[in-house]
Design an enzyme around this catalytic site. Structure first.
Site, PDB file in Angstrom:
ATOM      1  N   GLU A 200       0.862  -1.186   0.000  1.00  0.00           N
ATOM      2  CA  GLU A 200       0.000   0.000   0.000  1.00  0.00           C
ATOM      3  C   GLU A 200       0.893   1.228   0.000  1.00  0.00           C
ATOM      4  O   GLU A 200       1.958   1.231   0.627  1.00  0.00           O
ATOM      5  CB  GLU A 200      -0.831   0.028   1.294  1.00  0.00           C
ATOM      6  CG  GLU A 200      -2.291  -0.221   1.083  1.00  0.00           C
ATOM      7  CD  GLU A 200      -3.069  -0.221   2.386  1.00  0.00           C
ATOM      8  OE1 GLU A 200      -4.027  -0.979   2.449  1.00  0.00           O
ATOM      9  OE2 GLU A 200      -2.736   0.521   3.329  1.00  0.00           O
ATOM     10  N   HIS A 235       0.574   1.621  16.004  1.00  0.00           N
ATOM     11  CA  HIS A 235      -0.651   1.331  15.231  1.00  0.00           C
ATOM     12  C   HIS A 235      -1.812   0.860  16.102  1.00  0.00           C
ATOM     13  O   HIS A 235      -2.765   0.277  15.605  1.00  0.00           O
ATOM     14  CB  HIS A 235      -0.389   0.293  14.126  1.00  0.00           C
ATOM     15  CG  HIS A 235       0.730   0.665  13.215  1.00  0.00           C
ATOM     16  ND1 HIS A 235       0.750   1.839  12.497  1.00  0.00           N
ATOM     17  CD2 HIS A 235       1.866   0.026  12.903  1.00  0.00           C
ATOM     18  CE1 HIS A 235       1.870   1.896  11.796  1.00  0.00           C
ATOM     19  NE2 HIS A 235       2.569   0.818  12.027  1.00  0.00           N
ATOM     20  N   ARG A 291     -16.912  -6.918  13.538  1.00  0.00           N
ATOM     21  CA  ARG A 291     -17.245  -7.200  14.953  1.00  0.00           C
ATOM     22  C   ARG A 291     -17.463  -5.887  15.661  1.00  0.00           C
ATOM     23  O   ARG A 291     -17.244  -4.824  15.088  1.00  0.00           O
ATOM     24  CB  ARG A 291     -16.071  -7.942  15.592  1.00  0.00           C
ATOM     25  CG  ARG A 291     -14.789  -7.141  15.358  1.00  0.00           C
ATOM     26  CD  ARG A 291     -13.627  -7.529  16.176  1.00  0.00           C
ATOM     27  NE  ARG A 291     -12.403  -6.926  15.705  1.00  0.00           N
ATOM     28  CZ  ARG A 291     -11.972  -5.708  15.990  1.00  0.00           C
ATOM     29  NH1 ARG A 291     -12.701  -4.915  16.777  1.00  0.00           N
ATOM     30  NH2 ARG A 291     -10.850  -5.233  15.515  1.00  0.00           N
ATOM     31  N   VAL A 294     -13.672  -1.803  20.141  1.00  0.00           N
ATOM     32  CA  VAL A 294     -13.385  -1.291  21.489  1.00  0.00           C
ATOM     33  C   VAL A 294     -14.034   0.087  21.663  1.00  0.00           C
ATOM     34  O   VAL A 294     -14.641   0.398  22.692  1.00  0.00           O
ATOM     35  CB  VAL A 294     -11.855  -1.163  21.704  1.00  0.00           C
ATOM     36  CG1 VAL A 294     -11.545  -0.499  23.039  1.00  0.00           C
ATOM     37  CG2 VAL A 294     -11.168  -2.513  21.600  1.00  0.00           C
TER      38      VAL A 294
END
Ligand code: ADP
Length: 447
Positions: A200, A235, A291, A294
């Site tokens: 990328e 990250h 999903r 957090v």
């Protein structure tokens, strides 16, 4: 109709799921390792089953143990939370094979988005802009070098099966490339059991902006706006905000609707997060998390929607109870991740919590599983609590955050509270002037 949910997770997210279940009058089963026998979520659940020793591989990642626990307790659904088995297509498939409902998308969608090359390709085909890069795996160094020439430097070599910020290496020039490529492949193979990597363009000063979506099985899909998660260390997100100060409400509406309709076209069911990098007024897709995240509470604070409740309802086959027109965004919210880590070195800290005092008052929410005397075992992720603050605007939100951080007492283990306190007084944070490298640079310069 779901009546009993087994929560295949631990810590604060297990408590959060349990609370949504209570509000819906759904029974709960906690599973735990021997290290978590006294954990708060185990005490709060209606039933609990010990599924193995402390090592995650032998307990929280032990698929036969988790599914057996659901079968013997008569649960009809499994909520995976985040981490552990939440993004395992094999697990989702096995749950369904046992006539249990997996509270998440279909296994095929988890597999599609879990392969980041496939996810990029799918989004590009649906006309969502992706970070410039390769549309296939870079399988040999020779092929990878050719691909790199067409993309241009600096670039990032990323693991196709990646997650948690691992398996990612920067190559600034062709001279750096061979070593970075081999390291990325090795790390990918060790961390994810799969050495496929792709390339990328490395964006130098982007923000991380992500959109929350929810879809039901009747083709309805909505977005709940964006979160700015640019403040990261290695990250990994440390502090998240909603809304982002760089996204206008017209852009949010238009782009969010486009994403929701894309998700509906894919036939995706459940909650999901589309992650982007934002640079020069443009958003570029990097990945989709299939999903609960957090940082979902900040979206809950500004929309008033209980995302886990909706997630459970759509998994149980219900139609979405809210349409896009019912959603409005009120005020500003910030989440600080309270990790049990040294605030300077980020080295994890295990131990026993003492003198626990949780902040309160207007606009404060704490999602945690902490109590005085609880143990922080060394085997798991270091996230132990989330401090979530909501106010009418960003500057009031920062004021409330300062107040809450000063009130928050957690002794016995190191935490990131002192780091968050420094951040609330930092001029760039006050001015919302940061990108994904800001925190890393600040920490390297000792704040
Ligand atoms: P993971 O799945 O491991 O979390 P992501 O693709 O979501 O990996 O990226 C995690 C973080 O890495 C991003 O939030 C960003 O900070 C950084 N990152 C990812 N891709 C790029 C890129 N092309 N250029 C610059 N930074 C990037």
């Amino acid at each position: 109709m779901i009546k009993k949910i087994l929560i295949a997770n631990r810590g604060e997210i297990a408590v959060r799921i349990l609370r949504a279940c209570r509000d819906l009058d759904i029974q709960t089963v906690a599973v735990h390792s021997t290290a978590d026998a006294d954990a708060m979520y185990v005490r709060l659940a209606d039933e609990s089953v010990c599924i193995g020793p402390p090592q995650p591989r032998e307990s929280y990642l032990n698929v036969p143990a988790v599914i057996s626990a659901a079968c013997i307790t008569g649960a009809d659904a499994i909520h995976p939370g985040f981490g552990f088995l939440s993004e395992s297509a094999t697990f989702a498939h096995m749950v369904e094979e046992h006539n249990l409902t997996f509270i998440g998308p279909k296994a095929d969608h988890i597999a599609m988005m879990g392969d980041k090359i496939m996810a990029r390709k799918t989004m590009a085909q649906l006309e969502i802009p992706v970070v410039p890069g390769s549309d296939r795996a870079a399988t040999t160094l020779e092929k990878a070098l050719l691909l790199a020439e067409t993309i241009g430097y600096p670039l990032l070599i990323k693991a196709a099966g990646g997650g948690g910020g691992r398996g990612m290496k920067v190559a600034k020039s062709p001279a750096d490339f061979p070593e970075a490529y081999e390291m990325a492949r090795r790390e990918a193979s060790i961390s994810f059991g799969n050495d496929r990597v792709y390339l990328e363009k490395y964006l130098e000063r982007p923000r991380h902006i992500e959109f929350q979506i929810i879809a039901d099985k009747y083709g309805n899909a909505i977005h709940l706006g964006e979160r700015d998660c640019s403040l990261q260390r290695r990250h990994q997100k440390i502090w998240e905000e909603a809304p982002s100060t760089v996204i206008s409400s017209a852009f949010r509406d238009e782009f969010g609707k486009k994403l929701a309709s894309t998700i509906a076209k894919l036939g995706y069911v459940g909650v999901g997060t589309l992650e982007f990098l934002y640079e020069n007024d443009q958003l570029f897709f990097i990945e989709m998390n299939t999903r609960i995240q957090v940082e979902h509470p900040i979206t809950e604070m500004i929309t008033g929607i209980d995302i886990i409740r909706e997630q459970i309802l759509v998994a149980g086959g219900k139609e979405l109870s809210i349409g896009q027109e019912d959603i409005s965004f009120k005020g500003h919210a910030i989440e600080c991740r309270i990790n049990a880590e040294n605030p300077d070195t980020f080295i994890p800290s295990a131990g026993t919590v003492s003198n626990y005092h949780c902040p309160g008052g207007p606009g404060i929410r704490v999602d945690s599983a902490l109590y005085d005397g609880c143990k922080i075992p060394p085997y798991y992720d270091s996230l132990i609590a989330k401090l979530i603050v909501h106010a009418n605007d960003r500057s009031q939100c920062l004021a409330r955050l300062r107040r809450a951080l000063k009130e928050y007492v957690i002794d016995g283990v190191d935490t990131l509270i002192p780091l968050h306190m420094k951040l609330t007084d930092n001029k760039n944070i006050i001015d919302a002037n940061f990108d994904i490298h800001f925190l890393e640079t600040l920490c390297d310069n000792q704040l």
